[in-house]
Design a protein around this motif. Structure first.
Motif, PDB file in Angstrom:
ATOM      1  N   ILE A   9      30.015  24.570  39.864  1.00  0.00           N
ATOM      2  CA  ILE A   9      31.488  25.805  40.608  1.00  0.00           C
ATOM      3  C   ILE A   9      30.919  26.439  41.224  1.00  0.00           C
ATOM      4  N   ILE A  10      31.512  26.213  42.085  1.00  0.00           N
ATOM      5  CA  ILE A  10      31.048  27.275  43.460  1.00  0.00           C
ATOM      6  C   ILE A  10      32.293  28.563  43.560  1.00  0.00           C
ATOM      7  N   LEU A  11      32.179  29.167  43.517  1.00  0.00           N
ATOM      8  CA  LEU A  11      32.384  30.378  43.493  1.00  0.00           C
ATOM      9  C   LEU A  11      32.683  31.412  44.893  1.00  0.00           C
ATOM     10  N   LEU A  12      33.904  31.320  45.632  1.00  0.00           N
ATOM     11  CA  LEU A  12      34.163  32.119  46.310  1.00  0.00           C
ATOM     12  C   LEU A  12      34.791  33.166  46.321  1.00  0.00           C
ATOM     13  N   MET A  13      33.916  34.455  45.850  1.00  0.00           N
ATOM     14  CA  MET A  13      35.033  35.242  45.928  1.00  0.00           C
ATOM     15  C   MET A  13      36.121  36.004  47.177  1.00  0.00           C
ATOM     16  N   ILE A  14      36.736  35.891  46.819  1.00  0.00           N
ATOM     17  CA  ILE A  14      37.516  36.467  48.212  1.00  0.00           C
ATOM     18  C   ILE A  14      37.640  37.644  48.355  1.00  0.00           C
ATOM     19  N   PHE A  15      37.720  38.607  47.469  1.00  0.00           N
ATOM     20  CA  PHE A  15      37.847  40.313  47.465  1.00  0.00           C
ATOM     21  C   PHE A  15      37.130  40.418  48.517  1.00  0.00           C
ATOM     22  N   PHE A  72      52.034  30.075  49.306  1.00  0.00           N
ATOM     23  CA  PHE A  72      51.721  30.282  48.375  1.00  0.00           C
ATOM     24  C   PHE A  72      50.873  31.753  48.135  1.00  0.00           C
ATOM     25  N   GLU A  73      50.251  31.831  49.376  1.00  0.00           N
ATOM     26  CA  GLU A  73      49.618  33.486  49.194  1.00  0.00           C
ATOM     27  C   GLU A  73      50.829  34.838  49.525  1.00  0.00           C
TER      28      GLU A  73
ATOM     29  N   LYS B  10      47.582  26.654  42.509  1.00  0.00           N
ATOM     30  CA  LYS B  10      48.257  25.933  42.822  1.00  0.00           C
ATOM     31  C   LYS B  10      46.659  25.041  43.763  1.00  0.00           C
ATOM     32  N   LYS B  24      44.417  28.109  43.695  1.00  0.00           N
ATOM     33  CA  LYS B  24      44.471  29.597  43.426  1.00  0.00           C
ATOM     34  C   LYS B  24      45.157  29.833  42.594  1.00  0.00           C
ATOM     35  N   LEU B  26      47.695  32.361  40.680  1.00  0.00           N
ATOM     36  CA  LEU B  26      48.674  34.460  40.852  1.00  0.00           C
ATOM     37  C   LEU B  26      49.495  33.933  39.963  1.00  0.00           C
ATOM     38  N   VAL B  61      35.488  27.049  33.097  1.00  0.00           N
ATOM     39  CA  VAL B  61      35.214  26.362  35.182  1.00  0.00           C
ATOM     40  C   VAL B  61      35.127  27.934  35.081  1.00  0.00           C
ATOM     41  N   TYR B  75      45.595  38.097  41.726  1.00  0.00           N
ATOM     42  CA  TYR B  75      45.785  36.497  42.661  1.00  0.00           C
ATOM     43  C   TYR B  75      43.977  36.260  42.434  1.00  0.00           C
ATOM     44  N   GLN B  77      41.216  33.469  44.030  1.00  0.00           N
ATOM     45  CA  GLN B  77      41.300  31.610  44.238  1.00  0.00           C
ATOM     46  C   GLN B  77      39.323  31.719  43.891  1.00  0.00           C
ATOM     47  N   PHE B  78      39.027  30.641  43.775  1.00  0.00           N
ATOM     48  CA  PHE B  78      37.511  29.692  43.674  1.00  0.00           C
ATOM     49  C   PHE B  78      38.101  28.107  43.393  1.00  0.00           C
ATOM     50  N   GLU B  79      36.928  27.467  44.086  1.00  0.00           N
ATOM     51  CA  GLU B  79      36.423  26.095  44.447  1.00  0.00           C
ATOM     52  C   GLU B  79      36.049  25.520  43.445  1.00  0.00           C
ATOM     53  N   ALA B  80      36.164  24.442  42.608  1.00  0.00           N
ATOM     54  CA  ALA B  80      35.264  23.547  41.657  1.00  0.00           C
ATOM     55  C   ALA B  80      34.824  22.798  42.238  1.00  0.00           C
ATOM     56  N   VAL B  81      34.357  21.907  41.708  1.00  0.00           N
ATOM     57  CA  VAL B  81      33.824  20.390  42.507  1.00  0.00           C
ATOM     58  C   VAL B  81      34.146  19.497  40.577  1.00  0.00           C
TER      59      VAL B  81
END
Lengths: 282, 109
Positions: A9-15, A72-73, B10, B24, B26, B61, B75, B77-81
């Motif tokens: 997992i790579i978490l990119l917190m968008i905050f 979506f955003e 999404k 994503k 929400l 996850v 909301y 948003q995160f990335e996953a492989v």
């Protein structure tokens, strides 16, 4: 290894969004869900002092701009969803919903681009809200919705969304000419303690900072618009009211003749731009 | 049950193995902080989504623990492989005990 099977997992917190870039990205192009939206075009011929009309989107910082590029955003779409629920909700003495007569809202594709327009049977200039309330009282036997409140704005946004990307083309002559001229007069009339007209900000000084924000041209092609400042949809008349309060004037009545005329005139200043409903602004 | 709660997600339908996909999510929720008062001066009780989790084929996850400061309509948003085809399961836990679930399948080629 068991490990390798596990999800990485790579978490990119968008905050922690990149806040370093606080200037408007004026050259950016707006594409919503793959659909190009025209945000700059030649001003309509009736405008004497501006050569190029620009959507309010071009004045916003790129983070705000990005919100509108993805449905979506775009927080305005939450209200569109509520609008769909209301669209399908059976109300009133005749046991009908909007959907009973109109099916799905796509029937109104293109309507947003010509509003407000003259309604011959009523003999008046009608905004989108009038159509909604007329249907509710006449066809559904339901209570009219209040202008500028969430249920009304959601329905108006849902109808407006059907025309997204289409060119604004409000009629300004014929039956509506007097109203249009009245609206134009209001646009250029100084009011309030600050003694300012719409034009002082939105024609003479657009692009200039007002406090921490860029003044726009005051286009309404994206209304109802989601504003980050109040986290809800804002109707055209509610925005006019807010503007008037800012210049310390007594606002005209929401849904009244002055705002209707002003809506027509301001909408006509955006003729040629694309409808953007629901847009995102700050 | 809180009114007007609607989860949305999404997730791309397809991905290639080893590709980082963006997810994503929400949920529309009023996220009442518990700090506000009504017109009569009585405290409006807290009513928020206090936890959000995402699982893939049974393994966790992400697991978010939320407090009263989170904005309305949270909301994430995160990335996953994703290593293989499977199903994402998203779960939101409401203060009032309601649990909202949604699943989404993804095919990995």
């Amino acid at each position: 290894m068991n490990f390798a099977k596990k999800i990485f997992i790579i978490l990119l917190m968008i905050f922690g969004l990149n806040l370093s870039c606080a200037v408007a990205d004026e050259s950016a192009e707006l594409v919503v869900e793959g659909q190009p939206i025209l945000t700059r075009t030649k001003a309509p011929s009736h405008m004497e002092n501006i050569d190029e009309v620009r959507s309010g989107w071009t004045f916003r910082i790129k983070e705000t701009q990005a919100l509108q590029m993805d449905d979506f955003e775009n927080p305005g779409m939450i209200f569109v969803d509520k609008g769909i629920d209301l669209w399908n909700k059976v109300e009133g003495s005749k046991n009908k919903s909007c959907a009973s007569c109109h099916g799905d809202a796509s029937e109104f594709k293109g309507l947003r681009t010509v509003m407000p327009k003259w309604n011959a049977s009523a003999g008046a200039l009608w905004s989108m809200e009038d159509h909604v309330n007329n249907c509710r009282t006449e066809q559904m036997g339901a209570e009219p919705l209040k202008w500028g409140k969430a249920p009304m704005d959601s329905i108006v946004a849902l109808i407006g969304l059907q025309s997204r990307g289409m060119t604004m083309n409000v009629k300004i002559d014929g039956d509506v000419q007097t109203m249009w001229e009245f609206g134009k007069e209001l646009f250029y009339t100084r009011v309030g303690q600050l003694d300012m007209s719409c034009a002082n900000c939105h024609e003479d000084n657009y692009g200039v900072m007002i406090r921490a924000d860029h003044l726009s041209q005051g286009q309404i092609n994206g209304f109802p618009t989601y504003r980050l400042k109040n986290a809800k949809l804002n109707s055209i008349h509610a925005r006019f009211k807010g503007c008037m309060k800012n210049i310390r004037a007594t606002p005209y009545k929401v849904g009244g003749d002055e705002f209707r005329a002003l809506e027509l005139y301001v909408a006509s200043r955006g003729n040629g731009l694309s409808a953007e409903t629901p847009s995102v602004r700050n | 049950m809180a009114k007007g709660v609607k989860p949305r997600i999404k997730v791309p339908k397809q991905a290639s193995a080893g590709e980082a996909i963006t997810i994503k999510t929400l949920i529309s929720h009023k996220m009442e902080t518990g700090l506000r008062k009504d017109a009569d001066g009585n405290k409006i009780p807290q009513s928020i989504i206090n936890r959000f989790t995402c699982d893939f084929n049974g393994s966790n996850v992400v697991d978010f623990d939320m407090k009263a400061g989170i904005s309305v309509n949270p909301y994430f948003q995160f990335e996953a492989v994703v290593p293989e085809s499977g199903e994402f399961k998203f779960t939101w836990y409401d203060d009032d005990g309601s649990v909202y679930e949604k699943t989404k399948k993804i095919t990995v080629s």
